[in-house]
Every structure is written in C-alpha cells, then in structure tokens.
Design an enzyme around this catalytic site. Structure first.
Site, mmCIF file in Angstrom:
data_model
loop_
_atom_site.group_PDB
_atom_site.id
_atom_site.type_symbol
_atom_site.label_atom_id
_atom_site.label_comp_id
_atom_site.label_asym_id
_atom_site.label_seq_id
_atom_site.Cartn_x
_atom_site.Cartn_y
_atom_site.Cartn_z
ATOM 1 C CD GLU A 250 -2.676 -0.930 2.709
ATOM 2 O OE1 GLU A 250 -2.396 -0.024 3.529
ATOM 3 O OE2 GLU A 250 -3.550 -1.760 2.912
ATOM 4 C CE LYS A 252 5.451 4.607 6.989
ATOM 5 N NZ LYS A 252 5.190 5.940 7.481
ATOM 6 N NE ARG A 257 -2.678 3.540 12.710
ATOM 7 C CZ ARG A 257 -1.895 2.459 12.744
ATOM 8 N NH1 ARG A 257 -0.600 2.592 12.858
ATOM 9 N NH2 ARG A 257 -2.403 1.246 12.675
ATOM 10 N NE ARG A 272 2.210 5.884 16.508
ATOM 11 C CZ ARG A 272 3.114 5.159 15.875
ATOM 12 N NH1 ARG A 272 3.165 5.153 14.579
ATOM 13 N NH2 ARG A 272 3.970 4.454 16.549
ATOM 14 C CD GLU A 302 -0.993 8.499 7.778
ATOM 15 O OE1 GLU A 302 -1.415 7.662 8.600
ATOM 16 O OE2 GLU A 302 0.052 9.130 7.948
ATOM 17 C CG PHE A 342 -4.583 2.263 6.423
ATOM 18 C CD1 PHE A 342 -4.374 1.360 7.444
ATOM 19 C CD2 PHE A 342 -4.353 3.612 6.666
ATOM 20 C CE1 PHE A 342 -3.936 1.783 8.693
ATOM 21 C CE2 PHE A 342 -3.909 4.048 7.907
ATOM 22 C CZ PHE A 342 -3.712 3.128 8.932
ATOM 23 N NE ARG A 417 7.562 -0.584 16.732
ATOM 24 C CZ ARG A 417 7.164 0.513 16.083
ATOM 25 N NH1 ARG A 417 7.037 0.480 14.774
ATOM 26 N NH2 ARG A 417 6.903 1.630 16.725
ATOM 27 C CE LYS A 423 8.480 1.891 10.575
ATOM 28 N NZ LYS A 423 8.410 2.945 11.523
HETATM 29 P P1 AMP Z 1 5.915 5.170 11.297
HETATM 30 O O1 AMP Z 1 5.199 6.298 12.002
HETATM 31 O O2 AMP Z 1 7.059 5.597 10.464
HETATM 32 O O3 AMP Z 1 6.197 4.022 12.241
HETATM 33 O O4 AMP Z 1 4.885 4.559 10.224
HETATM 34 C C1 AMP Z 1 3.637 4.063 10.574
HETATM 35 C C2 AMP Z 1 2.589 5.105 10.241
HETATM 36 O O5 AMP Z 1 2.415 5.229 8.852
HETATM 37 C C3 AMP Z 1 1.202 4.730 10.725
HETATM 38 O O6 AMP Z 1 1.029 5.019 12.087
HETATM 39 C C4 AMP Z 1 0.312 5.576 9.840
HETATM 40 O O7 AMP Z 1 0.127 6.864 10.425
HETATM 41 C C5 AMP Z 1 1.139 5.799 8.586
HETATM 42 N N1 AMP Z 1 0.589 5.178 7.351
HETATM 43 C C6 AMP Z 1 0.604 5.782 6.150
HETATM 44 N N2 AMP Z 1 0.076 4.967 5.219
HETATM 45 C C7 AMP Z 1 -0.284 3.818 5.836
HETATM 46 C C8 AMP Z 1 -0.855 2.594 5.395
HETATM 47 N N3 AMP Z 1 -1.155 2.368 4.105
HETATM 48 N N4 AMP Z 1 -1.083 1.627 6.328
HETATM 49 C C9 AMP Z 1 -0.761 1.826 7.630
HETATM 50 N N5 AMP Z 1 -0.202 2.965 8.100
HETATM 51 C C10 AMP Z 1 0.044 3.957 7.217
#
Ligand code: AMP
Length: 588
Positions: A250, A252, A257, A272, A302, A342, A417, A423
C-alpha cells in the site's frame, strides 16, 4: 479505602527504579484494593481520572494550587512560594507545608480514595467564570485533611505533575500477578486492554468478575483500539524474507493516522496515541458519513494535506497547521485534506480484527463508497521485487514516504509492532535508512545567532523493559529559525527543575524537560559511545549507542507519545543491521 495506602505506594515507587520492585509494590496494593474502586486506583496511579481518550484532565494551574494550599494551611502564599523554590517540586513543597501545619492540628478525618477521586473529578468538570473559586474550595478542603505524604501526591496529581510514569505494561503485569497468581496471564489482560484502551476497565473486570470475564472484551464503537504498528525493512528482498512470496503493498502516506468511529449519528476521531482529535477535523466528521454505508463502523485512515487543484499529497508539516485550538474553520479551508482509508476494525455489529488482511480489505471496499474526500488507500498485490520497486516508484512520485507491506493472511494485531506489517521507505537505501522518533529530554543554550534560544537538544529513546529514557544524541542541526522558535515555545511549559528520574544520561543539560515531546531525526550511523546510554553495556561493556551526525527533519511528532518513540530494541536492530556487513562484530 484509605488514600494513604495509594500515597504510600507512590512514595515507595518514587524511590524504586527496578521494574520487578515497582510491580511488587503495585501487586501488594491491588491485593488490598476493593474491586469496586480498583479502576479509580489505577487511574490515580497514572495521574489520571479516566483513560486519555476521554479527555478528562484535572490540570489545575500551580498558582491556584498554591493559593488553595495557603488557605488550608493558614500559611502565606509567599512562604509557600519560597518552599516551592527551595524544593523545586510542588508536591514536596506541599508535604513540607502540611508537615509544619500538622504540628498544630490534632483532629483529622481520614481521606479515602473515593473522596480524592470524586473531588478531583468535580474539579475537572468545573468550567467557566466562577470555577476558580470552586476549584480552590475543593482543593483546600482535601489538603485540609491530608497528611504530608497524601498532600504530596494530591498536589502532584492536581497540577498534572505526577511524573512517576508508571507504564501501562507494568500495571498489566501487576494485575496479572495480583489476580491470577502469575505474570503468564498478562497477554490475556493485554488483549482486553488492546481492544478497549481503558486500564481501569480491565482492572475492574479482572478484580471484580474474574479472569474469565476478560474474554468478554470486544471491540466497540467509541472505545479506541490500540493501533497495530509496523517494522521497518530496507529492501524488497528483506520484506520477502519476512513475508513470503506474495503480499500486499500500500502507499505509505505522510500524514496523521486517524481511527474513525461512527455510530448513533456521531463521529469521533482518535489519533495514533488515542487522543480524541475530533475537534481538529470537522471536515472528516462532516464528510465521512456520506461514504460509509453501515451505521456503526470503525475505520483506520491516514489524513493527508493535499493540493486541491492538482490532487498532490503534501508533506506532513502542512497538515500540522490543522493542530490548533482556534480558527479551526479557517485552517480547514487553508489546508484541505483527504482521508485515505486502509483498514476496518468493526462493522455490522462485529469485530474485524480476527479477519485476515485480505478479508478486511474486501470488507473495507464493500463498506465504503469512495469520493473526492474519502479514498481507499492505493494497494496492489506483489509477487516480485521488481513489482515492489515499481509500486514504490509510483508512491514516491505521488508524494508518499514509501510503502507499507502487509501480509495477506494475518489478522489485525492490536497494540503490537509485528512483522505482518512492514514499512519500506526510499531513504532506507542510504545512510542509516530510517528516521528515528526521539524524545526531547534536555537542552543546551545557544550562542551567536541562537542566543536566547536553545542551541542543541538532548534526545532519548524509550527503553520499554526498564521504562527509562536513555540519551542517544545531542542534536543542533536541521533547525530553521522558525522551527527553533516553535520548539522553544512548546518546550517552555515542559521545563522541570530536576532531571526526571527516568532520564538516563551522563550529560548535564542546561535545562531539563518532562519527557513528552517527540521529534523526528535522521542520522548517518549508529555508533558505540561512552557518553550515551541506549543499550548500555549491551554490546560492549561501558558503552551505549549514539547517533552520528543527527539532524532534525523538521517534523515534531505531535501524534506520538514518548512511549511511542523509537525503542531501544529498535535502535539495537538498526545497529545490528548496519553491522551485518562487518565481519566478526558481535550481534545481539
Ligand atoms: P511510522 O510512524 O514511520 O512508524 O509509520 C507508521 C505510520 O504510517 C502509521 O502510524 C500511519 O500513520 C502511517 N501510514 C501511512 N500509510 C499507511 C498505510 N497504508 N497503512 C498503515 N499505516 C500507514
């Protein structure tokens, strides 16, 4: 139940840093707490009255609390202020003042947990012009009957200064031991907590109705679910190793969130960290119901700032203009967004968490009718590294940060997690790869152009096992004049006189802060360091891990709590993965 029992436990805990001992103090307290009030005890231990998402905060200004103390102790405000300056802590000053007063008072009513909790609740609910007088009356009546140790913690709680920071998982461990005899049952308690995000409710259930009652905890509308988190990978090949031949990719997006709860003609949005953020997004509240067919539903999305003319996604900083208390309508116009759905957690009266990703995605597509505002996150099923690369290229060209890769046959793992979600960001290929979200724990004054502001910040990662904040770097680059000013202002009401006991560093900062504000950092490398304390002694005796050439990316991660910041284990994983190329280096 006497409040002194809670206060004494908090007192012991203040002097303990070992997690096993912290847990033991809590177990002893929970065992003697009547089940009817255990939820109140759990909230008070964390300096709260209700779970965070309900937004009920005591938060009395210290000035008012000083006046109330002066009234109940019959000691002038100036003297109390003097004690406060001396102790550097309002709780300690209150205890000292009450100690002086008790020498002349002999008749006292016991204060109970119920009385403290109910009084604090009334204070939290007071609003408007006359509320200050009433608040003062309530506080002074409590302090009037409080012993020094009780007063110490009442003062800390009402001024939102209870900095023990007893972590959720420590409370879950203690509940598990107190009511089931073993820590082994914690996962079941955690599951209940993950679906309702209310520790008090979990405590009431396990203490009052027994361990079996936890099975009855179900996802429900307006109880936020603790979000599932992703692990990071650097290459499509690494993703394949973890997820197998076929998985979903998907976009990102780089926004915020949002967990969207809809039911009974009401829409509530949670961040979040499960804060209620409905007020910031009146446009989501207004528009989302047009796209959703079911009456009761929980969705994850998002929210991203967009250029309305071109449809382009804009960076996260644009969206942060929406995080304001006033002029919200104006910000909605100036910074338009789209909502990119999502996941789906609840629909048609049932939880979706146990469905596989593939089933949830289908259910989501059935439940939502897309329009210009509410979109379903672009997704494709990939089977080769080239397909991942191509989709990543598309994502980056559309203004995304990278890709989220998701296992097709795995359930939604609330609060975890896990490697079912990965990611993959573009920057992962060079230097350190990922960004780190780190907590600001201290600052050093600036010189030259930065005189009167901070020249560098001291940052820490979160050590989940110890509930500590070991330092990882000092950062002074990446700041613009504007971001320096903004950070200076945000930090101004986080200043504390003494270093928080959970902050672990060998550096002496000029200013210490409550570990609350999280910022995003890039760096070139993780190195062993004699100064910083992340994973101290873990890789080499006498050394911790530190960031080399850290740089602020410009992102203040308002949506992250300090416990959501990059964990020590993650830093160690990053350190080990950069070391894989070096022969013979110790891994752990
Ligand atoms: P990180 O904050 O770098 O750990 O990345 C996770 C965050 O990416 C999530 O908490 C969401 O806010 C964001 N996000 C963006 N696109 C997506 C997606 N397709 N699925 C899940 N999370 C996403």
């Amino acid at each position: 139940m006497k409040f002194s029992l809670v206060a004494e436990t908090l007192g012991y805990m203040e002097n303990t840093t070992k997690r096993t001992e912290l847990t033991k103090h809590l177990v002893d307290l929970f065992k003697i707490t009547p089940p009817e009030i255990i939820s109140k005890v759990v909230y008070l231990l964390q300096g709260k009255l209700r779970p965070d998402h309900e937004g009920i905060e005591v938060g009395v200004a210290e000035k008012l609390a000083v006046k109330a103390l002066s009234k109940s102790a019959g000691i002038p405000v100036t003297k109390i202020e003097h004690e406060y300056m001396k102790a550097g802590d309002f709780g300690q000053a209150t205890a000292t003042v009450l100690g002086q007063k008790t020498q002349t008072t002999f008749l006292k009513e016991d204060i109970t947990v119920e009385r403290v909790y109910d009084t604090l609740f009334k204070i939290a609910e007071l609003k408007g012009g006359k509320s200050q007088d009433m608040k003062m009356k309530y506080i002074s009546s409590l302090l009037n009957d409080a012993s020094p140790v009780e007063g110490r913690f009442i003062a800390k709680i009402i001024t939102a200064n209870l900095r023990l920071g007893i972590a959720d998982f420590t409370i879950l461990d203690a509940l598990s031991v107190a009511f089931t005899g073993t820590k082994e049952n914690r996962p079941k308690l955690e599951h209940a907590y993950n679906v309702c995000s209310d520790l008090g409710r979990v405590a009431s259930a396990v203490a009052g109705e027994g361990f079996e009652s936890l099975k009855g905890f179900q996802v429900s509308v307006f109880s936020p679910v603790r979000p599932m988190l992703a692990e990071r990978v650097k290459t499509p090949a690494e993703a394949r190793e973890k997820m197998g031949h076929q998985f979903a990719a998907e976009y990102k997006l780089d926004g915020e969130r949002v967990q969207i709860h809809i039911g009974n003609d009401k829409v509530v949005l949670y961040s979040r960290s499960l804060e209620n953020i409905t007020n910031y997004y009146p446009d989501i509240v207004e528009k989302i119901t047009k796209s959703v067919k079911s009456g009761k539903i929980i969705l994850e999305a998002e929210a991203v700032a967009v250029n309305e003319e071109t449809g382009e996604f804009l960076p996260f900083q644009e969206l942060m203009h929406r995080r304001r208390k006033h002029n919200i309508a104006k910000a909605v116009k100036e910074y338009p967004i789209t909502v990119n759905l999502f996941d789906i957690m609840f629909v048609d009266g049932a939880s979706c968490l146990d469905m596989t990703y593939a089933e949830r995605r289908k259910t989501l597509e059935r439940a939502v009718k897309e329009d210009a505002f509410s979109r379903i996150m672009p997704m494709t099923i990939v089977t080769t590294d080239d397909e991942v690369e191509d989709f990543l290229e598309n994502a980056i060209n559309s203004g995304c940060e990278g890709l989220m890769l998701k296992q097709l046959d795995s359930p939604y793992r609330a609060g975890a997690r896990a490697s079912n979600w990965l990611k993959l960001k573009r920057e992962y290929r060079n230097e350190l790869g990922d960004t780190l979200d780190l907590v600001i724990v201290g600052a050093f004054y600036g010189r030259g152009r930065r005189t009167g502001r901070y020249g560098a910040l001291l940052l820490a990662a979160y050590d989940e096992d110890q509930d500590k904040y070991p330092s990882i770097c000092k950062v002074g680059t990446g700041f613009t004049d504007e971001s320096l000013d903004q950070i200076y202002q945000i930090l101004s009401d986080k200043i504390v006189v003494k270093k928080d006991p959970r902050v672990d560093t060998s550096l002496e900062a000029d200013v210490w802060f409550d570990p609350e504000i999280v910022i995003e950092i890039v760096a070139s490398e993780i190195t062993l360091s004699p100064i910083h304390r992340v994973a101290m002694d873990g890789i080499r005796k006498g050394s911790g891990l530190a960031l080399r050439f850290p740089k602020f990316t410009g992102k203040i991660r308002f949506e992250k709590t300090p416990e959501n910041s990059t964990g020590v284990k993650e830093v160690v994983t990053m350190y080990n993965s950069q070391k894989k190329v070096v022969q013979g280096e110790k891994q752990f």
